[in-house]
Design an enzyme around this catalytic site. Structure first.
Site, mmCIF file in Angstrom:
data_model
loop_
_atom_site.group_PDB
_atom_site.id
_atom_site.type_symbol
_atom_site.label_atom_id
_atom_site.label_comp_id
_atom_site.label_asym_id
_atom_site.label_seq_id
_atom_site.Cartn_x
_atom_site.Cartn_y
_atom_site.Cartn_z
ATOM 1 C CG HIS A 82 49.536 15.379 39.902
ATOM 2 N ND1 HIS A 82 49.162 16.507 39.201
ATOM 3 C CD2 HIS A 82 50.888 15.295 39.762
ATOM 4 C CE1 HIS A 82 50.231 17.065 38.676
ATOM 5 N NE2 HIS A 82 51.285 16.363 38.994
ATOM 6 C CG ASN A 112 58.141 21.650 30.916
ATOM 7 O OD1 ASN A 112 58.020 21.627 32.140
ATOM 8 N ND2 ASN A 112 57.789 20.628 30.152
ATOM 9 C CE1 TYR A 157 62.159 17.635 27.827
ATOM 10 C CE2 TYR A 157 59.936 17.780 28.691
ATOM 11 C CZ TYR A 157 61.259 18.185 28.700
ATOM 12 O OH TYR A 157 61.662 19.138 29.594
ATOM 13 C CB CYS A 168 50.982 24.960 41.674
ATOM 14 S SG CYS A 168 49.719 25.560 40.565
ATOM 15 C CG ASN A 192 59.780 25.471 44.917
ATOM 16 O OD1 ASN A 192 60.791 24.849 44.587
ATOM 17 N ND2 ASN A 192 59.367 26.549 44.278
ATOM 18 C CE LYS A 216 53.340 14.251 35.748
ATOM 19 N NZ LYS A 216 52.951 14.736 37.071
HETATM 20 C C1 OXD Z 1 54.936 17.117 35.887
HETATM 21 C C2 OXD Z 1 53.638 17.716 35.589
HETATM 22 O O1 OXD Z 1 55.138 16.688 37.029
HETATM 23 O O2 OXD Z 1 53.444 18.228 34.488
HETATM 24 O O3 OXD Z 1 55.758 17.016 34.976
HETATM 25 O O4 OXD Z 1 52.776 17.670 36.486
HETATM 26 MN MN MN Z 2 53.300 16.560 38.185
#
Ligand code: OXD
Ligand code: MN
Length: 600
Positions: free
Chosen positions: A240, A378, A211, A264, A268, A220
């Site tokens: 990030h 998620n 995943y 957060c 958007n 990441k």
């Molecule tokens: C993502 C995070 O972008 O968890 O998936 O920050």
């Molecule tokens: Mn992220």
């Protein structure tokens, strides 16, 4: 086929270890993705979505145990534990490699091993890096095809002697002869999942999860954890952060980068449609920024990704119409709910479920009687960046875009005002180091509802000791002058009144805050100097056409001395975790804040 001997050797080594049925070099063509899609649909692992409503879109359901990043199984295996620092899980690299080699042995039996050459950033950009992911998951291949520049063109750019970052991934579910997945998403049990980073070797080994951030290793793992360690060594920043372009009614453009913890609203904000007339916002990236100084002393940023891996729930024509349009075709959906006619649905999509659905676990779901959400909180979409109607023309410019402002923020129901501006770079680094947010669902192993400090929104993504990372930020400021460095701001869209109601409408109205930032950069508006930084004057934020009371505005911009003195105590606790590697400069900044507050 590759001509890079180092790559050929590594592929041979991995294939001998993992023992796949076959090895396939991924070319990145449409024929290839069509073939893999068909294969997965035939095996019952994917559903082709309604071509009238969602052309060329597919849906996957993951195993219920494999729905998010697993921070407690994510390791920074630097040679010394101290190098990884107190915020990362650490295992001695030799020991970890020993354990993982045991798991990798024969782990791809009965499966195809895919070799995915990919570039993070435009191919050939001086800021880009090439990686190669080996995986036994066609789902990963399809996602990497959207999230990165992938395939033969990358091999060509790599050439015979080019450097690449090796990323080895397996879902950890070998197949016996004649066995198939039986339509079930394959992955290993949690105790066998390892998302491992070897920063000195610049290598990634991931095992057991199929995943998102655990498996799409360019994102990441490479673009943040490994890249942050490379960036420290080479003198740049891997962050990030979203990147956006804001254009004033006079046609003047400024580029802004912003770091917020997961969930957060980065996507958007990156795709925001301003509610104030004449202003325009365009997207460069929604999750990661790589930034280097240009010859002119300014910081230039690229988005190393080529797609959006966004959270679906909460995304609607109201909250983010640009995202909704971006995901209307050629998109992979994971763990959303499906309607009877194979359209997608999730909580917060903006309409009630049209009849009975199939939820993300594959069960029938009825809105009237449901006790659980239909889509996993998620659940994700994977969509090409160029499909976003607000994408900036310069989004894949190899030179990057010059950043004028950096924003930090998080979900803070109290204390932190809507916006405040740092006095200078070092004060801005202090602001980044104290970012904190209410926990949500993007990480599997954290309790929702509590606040955790997430410095620079990098807590789960920094590939080395965070104290050294703070120092690296301070050092970066010394490479240029204050007038060329981006100005630093702290925003909080999530402040609540004492009776628990949101004070700020957010979404498109955040453009009002961006306008203030723009005007500060241009020297067009004055601000109030407070103990925590510059805050807008009572009429500083443009609220024309917005139904917000004067007292709410006042509360949004209020700096409460008692609350901030409590915050100082909590920052001391946070800083103590970094021991003697917390830069002295940051203790100094904290001391200065405390004495300003006491004098206020
Ligand atoms: C993502 C995070 O972008 O968890 O998936 O920050
Ligand atoms: Mn992220």
């Amino acid at each position: 086929m590759a001509s890079n001997q180092k790559l050929l050797n590594w592929v041979k080594e991995c294939s001998e270890l993992c023992q796949p049925l076959t090895v396939e070099w991924v070319d990145g063509s449409k024929e290839e993705s069509d073939r893999l899609t068909k294969l997965m649909v035939k095996e019952g692992l994917a559903t082709a979505l309604n071509p009238q409503k969602l052309p060329n879109c597919i849906h996957f359901r993951s195993d219920p145990s494999d729905v998010a990043r697993v921070e407690n199984r994510t390791y920074i295996a630097s040679r010394s534990k101290d190098e990884a620092g107190p915020t990362n899980n650490w295992i001695d690299p030799d020991e970890l490699k020993g354990v993982m080699k045991g798991l990798y042995k024969g782990c791809m039996k009965g499966r195809t091993m895919y070799v995915i050459p990919f570039s993070m950033g435009p191919i050939g950009s001086p800021i880009s890096k090439i990686g190669v992911e080996i995986t036994d998951s066609p789902y990963v291949v399809l996602n990497m095809g959207i999230m990165t520049r992938m395939g033969t063109k990358v091999l060509e750019a790599l050439g015979e002697n080019g450097e690449f970052i090796p990323c080895l991934h397996s879902i950890g579910k070998p197949l016996a002869e004649g066995e198939s997945d039986g339509g079930k998403w394959p992955c290993a049990p949690i105790e066998q999942k390892y998302i491992s980073h070897f920063p000195e070797d610049r290598t990634i080994w991931s095992y057991g999860s199929g995943y998102g951030g655990n498996a799409l290793l360019g994102k990441k793992c490479l673009a943040l954890r490994i890249a942050s360690a490379i960036a420290r060594d080479e003198g740049w920043l891997a962050e990030h952060m979203l990147i956006l372009c804001i254009t004033s009614p006079e046609g003047k453009k400024k580029y802004v980068a912003a770091a917020f913890p997961s969930a957060c609203g980065k996507t958007n904000l990156a795709m925001l449609i301003p509610t104030i007339p004449g202003w325009k916002v365009e997207t460069i990236g929604d999750d990661i920024a790589w930034m280097k100084f240009g010859k002119d002393g300014r910081l230039y940023a690229i988005n190393p990704e080529a797609g959006f891996f966004g959270v679906a729930p909460g995304t609607s024509m109201d909250s983010n119409p640009n995202a909704m349009k971006a995901i209307s075709k050629n998109t992979i959906y994971t763990n959303v709910a499906l309607t009877a006619d194979n359209d997608v649905w999730w909580e917060g999509i903006g309409c009630d479920a049209p009849g009975k659905l199939t939820d993300w676990t594959g069960k029938e779901w009825d809105m009237a009687t449901a006790t659980k959400p239909a889509a996993h909180p998620n659940a994700r979409f994977t969509a090409p960046a160029h499909q976003c109607p607000a994408i900036a023309r310069e989004w894949d410019n190899p030179e990057g875009v010059p950043i004028s402002a950096i924003l930090f923020g998080g979900r803070r129901p109290s204390t932190v005002p809507l916006i405040h501006e740092a006095y200078n770079w070092e004060h801005g680094v202090f602001m980044g180091s104290i970012v904190g947010s209410e926990v949500t669902a993007a990480a599997l192993d954290l309790k929702a509802g509590t606040i955790r400090r997430d410095p620079f929104a990098m807590l789960p993504f920094c590939g080395y000791h965070m104290g050294d990372y703070f120092q690296h930020w301070i050092n970066m400021g010394k490479k240029s002058s204050e007038d060329k460095l981006p100005k630093i701001f702290f925003v909080n869209w999530f402040r609540k009144s004492s009776d628990g109601k949101w004070l700020w409408p957010g979404y498109g109205d955040n453009s009002r805050v961006l306008k203030w930032i723009f005007q500060r950069l241009e020297g067009q508006v004055k601000a109030k100097e407070t103990a925590i930084g510059f805050v807008p004057d009572a009429n500083g934020i443009d609220t024309q056409g917005l139904n917000i009371s004067g007292s709410n505005m006042q509360e949004l911009l209020n700096v409460n001395k008692e609350e901030w003195l409590k915050e100082v105590e909590s920052i001391k606790e946070h800083y103590n975790k970094f021991g003697n590697r917390l830069p002295a400069k940051l203790w100094e900044e904290l001391g200065a804040l405390e004495s300003r507050l006491k004098k206020a």
